[in-house]
Design a protein around this motif. Structure first.
Motif, PDB file in Angstrom:
ATOM      1  N   GLU B 292      18.785  29.170  22.779  1.00 34.29           N
ATOM      2  CA  GLU B 292      18.442  28.599  24.093  1.00 34.29           C
ATOM      3  C   GLU B 292      17.105  29.154  24.580  1.00 34.29           C
ATOM      4  O   GLU B 292      16.281  28.430  25.146  1.00 34.29           O
ATOM      5  CB  GLU B 292      19.525  28.944  25.133  1.00 34.29           C
ATOM      6  N   ALA B 293      16.891  30.464  24.340  1.00 35.76           N
ATOM      7  CA  ALA B 293      15.652  31.088  24.808  1.00 35.76           C
ATOM      8  C   ALA B 293      14.439  30.478  24.119  1.00 35.76           C
ATOM      9  O   ALA B 293      13.397  30.252  24.751  1.00 35.76           O
ATOM     10  CB  ALA B 293      15.689  32.598  24.563  1.00 35.76           C
ATOM     11  N   MET B 294      14.575  30.178  22.827  1.00 40.34           N
ATOM     12  CA  MET B 294      13.452  29.563  22.119  1.00 40.34           C
ATOM     13  C   MET B 294      13.058  28.256  22.780  1.00 40.34           C
ATOM     14  O   MET B 294      11.890  27.988  23.049  1.00 40.34           O
ATOM     15  CB  MET B 294      13.827  29.270  20.652  1.00 40.34           C
ATOM     16  N   ILE B 295      14.046  27.422  23.046  1.00 37.75           N
ATOM     17  CA  ILE B 295      13.759  26.084  23.562  1.00 37.75           C
ATOM     18  C   ILE B 295      13.311  26.163  25.021  1.00 37.75           C
ATOM     19  O   ILE B 295      12.304  25.574  25.414  1.00 37.75           O
ATOM     20  CB  ILE B 295      14.998  25.191  23.402  1.00 37.75           C
ATOM     21  N   ASP B 296      14.056  26.925  25.813  1.00 31.42           N
ATOM     22  CA  ASP B 296      13.757  26.949  27.251  1.00 31.42           C
ATOM     23  C   ASP B 296      12.424  27.643  27.534  1.00 31.42           C
ATOM     24  O   ASP B 296      11.626  27.159  28.346  1.00 31.42           O
ATOM     25  CB  ASP B 296      14.899  27.647  28.007  1.00 31.42           C
ATOM     26  N   THR B 297      12.172  28.775  26.894  1.00 25.68           N
ATOM     27  CA  THR B 297      10.949  29.523  27.196  1.00 25.68           C
ATOM     28  C   THR B 297       9.720  28.851  26.599  1.00 25.68           C
ATOM     29  O   THR B 297       8.678  28.731  27.248  1.00 25.68           O
ATOM     30  CB  THR B 297      11.063  30.972  26.687  1.00 25.68           C
ATOM     31  N   LEU B 298       9.840  28.392  25.361  1.00 22.10           N
ATOM     32  CA  LEU B 298       8.664  27.785  24.740  1.00 22.10           C
ATOM     33  C   LEU B 298       8.348  26.411  25.313  1.00 22.10           C
ATOM     34  O   LEU B 298       7.210  25.964  25.224  1.00 22.10           O
ATOM     35  CB  LEU B 298       8.835  27.749  23.224  1.00 22.10           C
ATOM     36  N   SER B 299       9.335  25.768  25.946  1.00 19.32           N
ATOM     37  CA  SER B 299       8.990  24.487  26.573  1.00 19.32           C
ATOM     38  C   SER B 299       8.153  24.705  27.844  1.00 19.32           C
ATOM     39  O   SER B 299       7.583  23.752  28.371  1.00 19.32           O
ATOM     40  CB  SER B 299      10.235  23.628  26.834  1.00 19.32           C
ATOM     41  N   GLU B 300       8.023  25.958  28.290  1.00 18.53           N
ATOM     42  CA  GLU B 300       7.043  26.231  29.347  1.00 18.53           C
ATOM     43  C   GLU B 300       5.619  26.028  28.822  1.00 18.53           C
ATOM     44  O   GLU B 300       4.709  25.687  29.559  1.00 18.53           O
ATOM     45  CB  GLU B 300       7.193  27.674  29.863  1.00 18.53           C
ATOM     46  N   LEU B 301       5.434  26.255  27.521  1.00 17.95           N
ATOM     47  CA  LEU B 301       4.113  26.041  26.916  1.00 17.95           C
ATOM     48  C   LEU B 301       3.959  24.609  26.423  1.00 17.95           C
ATOM     49  O   LEU B 301       2.909  23.997  26.564  1.00 17.95           O
ATOM     50  CB  LEU B 301       3.901  26.990  25.727  1.00 17.95           C
ATOM     51  N   VAL B 302       5.012  24.090  25.796  1.00 15.41           N
ATOM     52  CA  VAL B 302       4.986  22.748  25.198  1.00 15.41           C
ATOM     53  C   VAL B 302       6.225  22.015  25.712  1.00 15.41           C
ATOM     54  O   VAL B 302       7.286  22.051  25.087  1.00 15.41           O
ATOM     55  CB  VAL B 302       5.002  22.838  23.656  1.00 15.41           C
ATOM     56  N   PRO B 303       6.120  21.354  26.883  1.00 16.08           N
ATOM     57  CA  PRO B 303       7.317  20.816  27.551  1.00 16.08           C
ATOM     58  C   PRO B 303       8.153  19.870  26.710  1.00 16.08           C
ATOM     59  O   PRO B 303       9.374  19.833  26.846  1.00 16.08           O
ATOM     60  CB  PRO B 303       6.732  20.106  28.767  1.00 16.08           C
ATOM     61  N   ILE B 304       7.528  19.141  25.795  1.00 17.97           N
ATOM     62  CA  ILE B 304       8.269  18.151  25.017  1.00 17.97           C
ATOM     63  C   ILE B 304       9.356  18.811  24.156  1.00 17.97           C
ATOM     64  O   ILE B 304      10.325  18.166  23.752  1.00 17.97           O
ATOM     65  CB  ILE B 304       7.288  17.331  24.140  1.00 17.97           C
ATOM     66  N   LEU B 305       9.218  20.100  23.910  1.00 19.21           N
ATOM     67  CA  LEU B 305      10.210  20.796  23.080  1.00 19.21           C
ATOM     68  C   LEU B 305      11.613  20.722  23.676  1.00 19.21           C
ATOM     69  O   LEU B 305      12.608  20.735  22.954  1.00 19.21           O
ATOM     70  CB  LEU B 305       9.821  22.269  22.884  1.00 19.21           C
ATOM     71  N   ALA B 306      11.689  20.637  25.008  1.00 21.51           N
ATOM     72  CA  ALA B 306      13.006  20.627  25.660  1.00 21.51           C
ATOM     73  C   ALA B 306      13.817  19.401  25.254  1.00 21.51           C
ATOM     74  O   ALA B 306      15.044  19.439  25.234  1.00 21.51           O
ATOM     75  CB  ALA B 306      12.850  20.686  27.167  1.00 21.51           C
ATOM     76  N   GLU B 307      13.129  18.312  24.919  1.00 19.76           N
ATOM     77  CA  GLU B 307      13.825  17.063  24.594  1.00 19.76           C
ATOM     78  C   GLU B 307      13.814  16.783  23.099  1.00 19.76           C
ATOM     79  O   GLU B 307      14.293  15.748  22.666  1.00 19.76           O
ATOM     80  CB  GLU B 307      13.152  15.883  25.310  1.00 19.76           C
ATOM     81  N   SER B 308      13.240  17.661  22.319  1.00 24.49           N
ATOM     82  CA  SER B 308      13.023  17.349  20.906  1.00 24.49           C
ATOM     83  C   SER B 308      14.221  17.732  20.051  1.00 24.49           C
ATOM     84  O   SER B 308      15.108  18.451  20.479  1.00 24.49           O
ATOM     85  CB  SER B 308      11.780  18.075  20.402  1.00 24.49           C
ATOM     86  N   ARG B 309      14.176  17.244  18.830  1.00 25.86           N
ATOM     87  CA  ARG B 309      15.291  17.477  17.900  1.00 25.86           C
ATOM     88  C   ARG B 309      15.048  18.760  17.113  1.00 25.86           C
ATOM     89  O   ARG B 309      14.021  18.921  16.478  1.00 25.86           O
ATOM     90  CB  ARG B 309      15.375  16.286  16.948  1.00 25.86           C
ATOM     91  N   THR B 310      16.015  19.653  17.173  1.00 28.03           N
ATOM     92  CA  THR B 310      15.944  20.812  16.296  1.00 28.03           C
ATOM     93  C   THR B 310      16.831  20.524  15.095  1.00 28.03           C
ATOM     94  O   THR B 310      17.833  19.814  15.211  1.00 28.03           O
ATOM     95  CB  THR B 310      16.424  22.110  16.977  1.00 28.03           C
ATOM     96  N   ILE B 311      16.437  21.049  13.935  1.00 26.34           N
ATOM     97  CA  ILE B 311      17.267  20.765  12.758  1.00 26.34           C
ATOM     98  C   ILE B 311      18.058  21.966  12.281  1.00 26.34           C
ATOM     99  O   ILE B 311      19.048  21.814  11.592  1.00 26.34           O
ATOM    100  CB  ILE B 311      16.468  20.129  11.600  1.00 26.34           C
ATOM    101  N   ARG B 312      17.646  23.146  12.618  1.00 31.94           N
ATOM    102  CA  ARG B 312      18.448  24.320  12.307  1.00 31.94           C
ATOM    103  C   ARG B 312      17.810  25.541  12.959  1.00 31.94           C
ATOM    104  O   ARG B 312      16.691  25.487  13.458  1.00 31.94           O
ATOM    105  CB  ARG B 312      18.597  24.548  10.796  1.00 31.94           C
TER     106      ARG B 312
END
Lengths: 434, 566
Positions: B292-312
């Motif tokens: 969760e921290a990877m997605i939530d914190t890094l989407s402060e830099l690259v917002p699209i990450l919050a909605e993107s597909r992670t594969i593993r």
């Protein structure tokens, strides 16, 4: 002004098509709308009913006795064993000669492309000569350009499974295929049209060339299995032609996606829908719905009044008396999820699931996976239930993989659940029309 | 006494393979043992950043200087493993101006080319950067394929006569008095080019000198000879996105913290990381909050990450080490320097050194220093050539690009293959046999898979890291059985089936941390394909009991024709 029908089916896979066909039999006006391609292109085209119990017992030689012992909430428990039989008979009527297996309650064991055998209740005519309980020796033929089916390996695997016949595999070049990554439909069309192809022995037709390629490899086997690429529109003729030329029975081994047997089944269903007078609109997602008056008094469940579909950007209202939701499971996107929750996107029906997504799975990939059971709970009339076991809507039924409470992959029950619940949902929807 | 080998290297990660290559090219007789597949430990579990040194430019200038030097060297000798993406240190409004200035000065003082960009200029390079990113420092960060690089080192070591023994777990250090003279290994079970020895057997390998390059596991190895080595393993998570949201390495410009880097890597982007000390490098919790921290914190830099597909998501452990008495509390404060522990000097036990700490980017320099040390011990005067001699695959890359035809492959497939194989492309891809694509997501062809099997045997995870097959969106759902098919007929059916099971299970492991949205749908599809169509979950060939085939429908072969119309 909305487009008006008696029954509106949302979803164009096996469950949706069966629901529409079962409904239209009752002389009501039926429309089927579907959004994406159905998942039939991923499927083997086999009609499984129940190959293993939820506890993993099997393979079941007869699925019917086991139907009585399924847990409460399982789709088969909801509709009852008789409905499963009725639905199979209904399917047999639609499929005609295209499918076999109706002569017995027993499951068949069908060799598939990985070399395993799987239990199934009905199988395409193209697969009939390949059954694993048939004790005739078999030659399996693979093509160097089709890595999905490694025939010598599959033959060794079948022997590992203890089949009562000798299996042998060879890999040959498919005459007329120039590209190493040709699509499976290219193989099928080459044989359908019996195109002219170049071979070492000169120009020939595709079917002749294929038979001549395989003939020297026969060592007395009386049946030959190919990956499921033997024709599309004219599959029967292709198979018969090859059988004549080789002097043996010819069968197909079901493959992974894109699966021609799955696509042929889809064609069969859509032809039946067209013949039966079902109005079909594809490529249109349902994007909204409206409820109208409540049913039994103001405290009863709401009725769906109309839905809105998106047709190339314009919103088209469709209204019907009864609705069937057959949008598929996680694969078909009839069940969706995000990091927080699992949901049903069209009517936002309740989907039971653990609050923590780390409880949606277990660590063993083939273990008892909770996510595989995600779907809607329904009453015995297949009407979706909310978190308090009350009806979500008075005039909505659900069918197929959108239903929860079963793991179709482990049970090998996917097609059977789609048929049985599609059949019951469609029939009840028609009967419920005012 | 005659020894089996001159130098025995323990550990098949970047450091061990680098040392093996260095010593072998200096003419020494080298044996390397690795308990799993090459890169199984820390090397195969990193985010693939080739440091410019910018990351260390404030806190650790010696490391920063070393990084930029090695960064430039690796671009020369390992061009087919490196993508010159460039990197940005981006500053959000809440990040400190002082730190930004210190970073810039540090880069300049350490010889790291650095340029300040406005927020607008940074967004021209990376359109998905957040609107409120104020400024950025551009540095020559890169992306590196640690698998490819590590394997290239091992292959070159082998070409110079080294023995590379994977799936050989060290179960004892051989010590006589104050002298360590070798190890006892147990050869692994299961499918794979495990060794010349049968699975489950043990073997004593004796050596003039032993190098313990097992990183986070160095303490466990040392304890086998009563040597105390205080490594402090620290775990970090990496989350893989299904596409590249950015084509440049994006670092957050602030002192330290979890979730501050995005590395574009092949077809994916990798988000990293956390830093948590753990007791056991083989057994630590993989926790939801980290993902969760990877997605939530890094989407402060690259917002699209919050909605993107992670594969593993996957976790690795850093082999952190600090000299006794330092007592740093926070693992992020522990130095990334490496330490050569000569156990003769330190513990009075001869014949062995341990190498701990360090970082991937400087693996070659570390290897050089250790090889120098070993050579001094053995009285060898040959000098190091690893900074000048290209690794296998990286010779003549320019000529390759200019002169090579496409081997009958569709151009995107051919381009990917060439990038992976570098100058080995002709050798691998020129074939008269059909060469279909085996892994659609990553564009891997049969010839490439067979080449990897040639190099690594029936261990499909080793084939995977050499080719990237099964590492794309479908995570092996569509392709891993086809990869396994290529093992036949060289390997028998039971071996192929076990190898497939092993690969499929490995691919599932990381996906468990990405099971929502598209990837949950993908997981269900993969499950259905393997369990439904192939019945792999209940395969009668794996079952203990026999199937009563006679009880099933035989289609009428035993009696009457099937009924057709009733």
């Amino acid at each position: 002004m909305a487009i008006e029908d008696d029954v509106l089916v949302v979803g164009g896979g096996l469950a949706g098509a069966t629901a529409a066909l079962a409904a239209v039999e009752r002389d009501v006006r039926v429309r089927l709308v579907s959004h994406k391609q159905s998942t039939l292109r991923h499927a083997s085209g086999l009609i499984d009913v129940l190959g293993y119990t939820p506890a993993g017992e099997g393979p079941l030689s007869d699925p019917f006795p086991a139907l009585a012992d399924l847990p409460e909430g399982h789709p088969y428990e909801r509709v009852g064993a008789e409905a499963v039989r009725d639905a199979l008979a209904f399917f047999d009527g639609i499929a005609g000669d295209a499918y076999a297996g109706a002569h017995t309650d027993a499951n068949a064991l069908v060799p598939t492309h990985g070399g395993t055998v799987k239990p199934t209740a009905r199988y395409p005519a193209a697969t009939a000569a390949g059954l694993a309980s048939d004790d005739r020796d078999a030659l399996l033929v693979g093509f160097g350009t089709l890595p999905d089916f490694e025939a010598p390996l599959a033959a060794a695997h079948l022997e590992g499974a203890g089949v009562p016949f000798a299996a042998r595999g060879v890999t040959v070049r498919f005459p007329g295929i120039e590209r190493d990554d040709a699509k499976v439909t290219r193989y099928a069309h080459l044989l359908d049209r019996d195109e002219r192809v170049e071979t070492a022995a000169g120009e020939s037709t595709a079917r002749t060339a294929l038979a001549e390629t395989v003939r020297p490899h026969l060592e007395g086997e009386s049946r030959v299995g190919f990956p499921a690429v033997l024709g599309d529109d004219r599959a029967d003729a292709v198979r018969a032609d090859l059988a004549d030329r080789l002097g043996v029975d010819v069968f197909e081994v079901p493959m992974g996606p894109p699966s021609l047997p799955g696509l042929r089944l889809e064609d069969l269903l859509f032809d039946a829908l067209s013949d039966a007078g079902v109005r079909v609109t594809t490529g249109v997602p349902v994007v909204d719905y409206e409820t109208g008056a409540h049913g039994a008094g103001s405290s009863g469940p709401a009725r769906i009044d109309r839905v809105t579909v998106d047709r190339n950007g314009s919103e088209v209202p469709h209204s019907a008396d009864q609705y069937v939701l057959a949008t598929g499971g996680l694969v078909g996107k009839g069940v969706e999820s995000d990091r927080e929750r699992v949901s049903e996107p069209v009517f936002d029906c309740h989907v039971p699931h653990p609050a923590d997504r780390y409880d949606w799975f277990v660590d063993d990939v083939f273990g008892d996976q909770p996510y595989a059971r995600f779907g809607l709970p329904v009453d015995r009339d297949l009407r979706p239930l909310d978190a308090d076991d009350a009806l979500e809507f008075a005039n909505l039924r659900a069918a197929g993989a959108v239903l929860g409470g079963h793991d179709f992959a482990a049970e090998k029950s996917g097609s059977g659940v789609s048929l049985a619940t599609g059949y019951v949902a469609g029939r009840r929807a028609a009967e419920g029309c005012r | 006494m005659v020894r089996d080998t001159e130098v025995l290297v323990l550990g098949g990660g970047s450091t061990g393979c680098g040392i093996a290559r260095d010593l072998a090219t200096r003419g020494l007789e080298v044996t390397l043992v690795e308990r799993g597949t090459l890169t199984d430990g820390t090397t195969g579990r990193m985010h693939g950043l080739l440091h410019s040194g910018g990351r260390y430019a404030v806190s650790d200038r010696a490391s920063a200087t070393e990084c930029i030097e090695e960064n430039e060297t690796l671009r020369e000798i390992a061009g087919h493993c490196v993508e010159e993406t460039g990197g940005l240190f981006v500053k959000r409004p809440e990040d400190s101006d002082d730190y930004f200035r210190a970073k810039l000065e540090g880069c300049r003082d350490c010889g790291i080319p650095a340029r300040v960009l406005s927020g607008r200029e940074a967004r021209e390079i990376e359109p998905y950067l957040a609107e409120d990113v104020e400024r950025a420092i551009e540095v020559p960060d890169g992306a590196v394929d640690p698998f490819r690089l590590c394997v290239a080192n091992a292959v070159d070591a082998e070409a110079h006569g080294a023995r590379i023994e994977t799936h050989a777990e060290v179960i004892d250090l051989l010590r006589e008095g104050d002298d360590v003279y070798g190890v006892e290994v147990r050869h692994g079970a299961g499918p794979g080019k495990r060794s010349d020895a049968a699975a489950g057997t043990t073997e004593e390998i004796t050596a003039e000198y032993v190098v313990n390059a097992t990183g986070a596991w160095a303490g466990q190895i040392g304890s086998m000879a009563d040597l105390e080595i205080e490594v402090r393993p620290s775990k970090g998570v990496m989350t893989i996105m299904n596409v590249r949201q950015v084509d440049t390495v994006i670092n957050r410009c602030r002192p330290k913290g979890d979730a501050d880097i995005v590395v574009p890597h092949e077809t994916t982007a990798i988000l990293g990381t956390t830093d948590e000390e753990v007791a056991d490098p083989d057994d630590y919790p993989e926790e939801r909050w980290e993902v969760e921290a990877m997605i939530d914190t890094l989407s402060e830099l690259v917002p699209i990450l919050a909605e993107s597909r992670t594969i593993r998501s996957f976790w690795g452990v850093r082999p952190l080490y600090e000299p006794p008495g330092t007592d740093t509390q926070d693992p992020t404060d522990i130095t990334r320097d490496f330490f050569l522990l000569d156990h003769a000097d330190r513990d009075g036990v001869a014949g062995i050194s341990s190498i701990v700490g360090g970082k991937f980017t400087t693996y070659r320099a570390m290897a050089e220093e250790i090889a120098d040390h070993v050579c001094a011990k053995l009285g060898v005067t040959a000098s190091c050539s690893t900074a000048d001699e290209p690794l296998p695959g990286s010779e003549n890359l320019e000529r390759l690009e200019a002169g090579m035809d496409d081997f009958g492959l569709r151009s995107p497939v051919a381009r990917r293959s060439k990038q992976r194989l570098g100058s080995r492309a002709s050798e691998v891809l020129e074939t008269d046999e059909p060469n279909p694509v085996i892994c659609q997501c990553e564009g891997v062809t049969r010839a490439e898979v067979r080449d990897a099997i040639e190099g690594s045997g029936a261990d499909l995870n080793a084939v995977r890291i050499r080719t990237r097959a099964s590492m794309g969106n479908c995570q092996g759902g569509f392709c891993c059985q086809n990869v396994a098919h290529e093992l036949h007929p060289q390997y028998d059916e039971a071996t192929v089936r076990a190898a497939l099971d092993e690969l499929f299970a490995e691919r599932w492991k990381g996906q468990r941390h990405a099971l929502w949205g598209e990837q949950l749908s993908q997981a269900m599809l993969n499950y259905a394909l393997h369990a439904t169509t192939m019945n792999r979950d209940r395969d009668p060939a794996d079952a203990t009991g026999d199937v009563d085939f006679a009880a099933f429908d035989d289609g009428g072969a035993r009696g009457a024709e099937p009924r057709r119309d009733d």
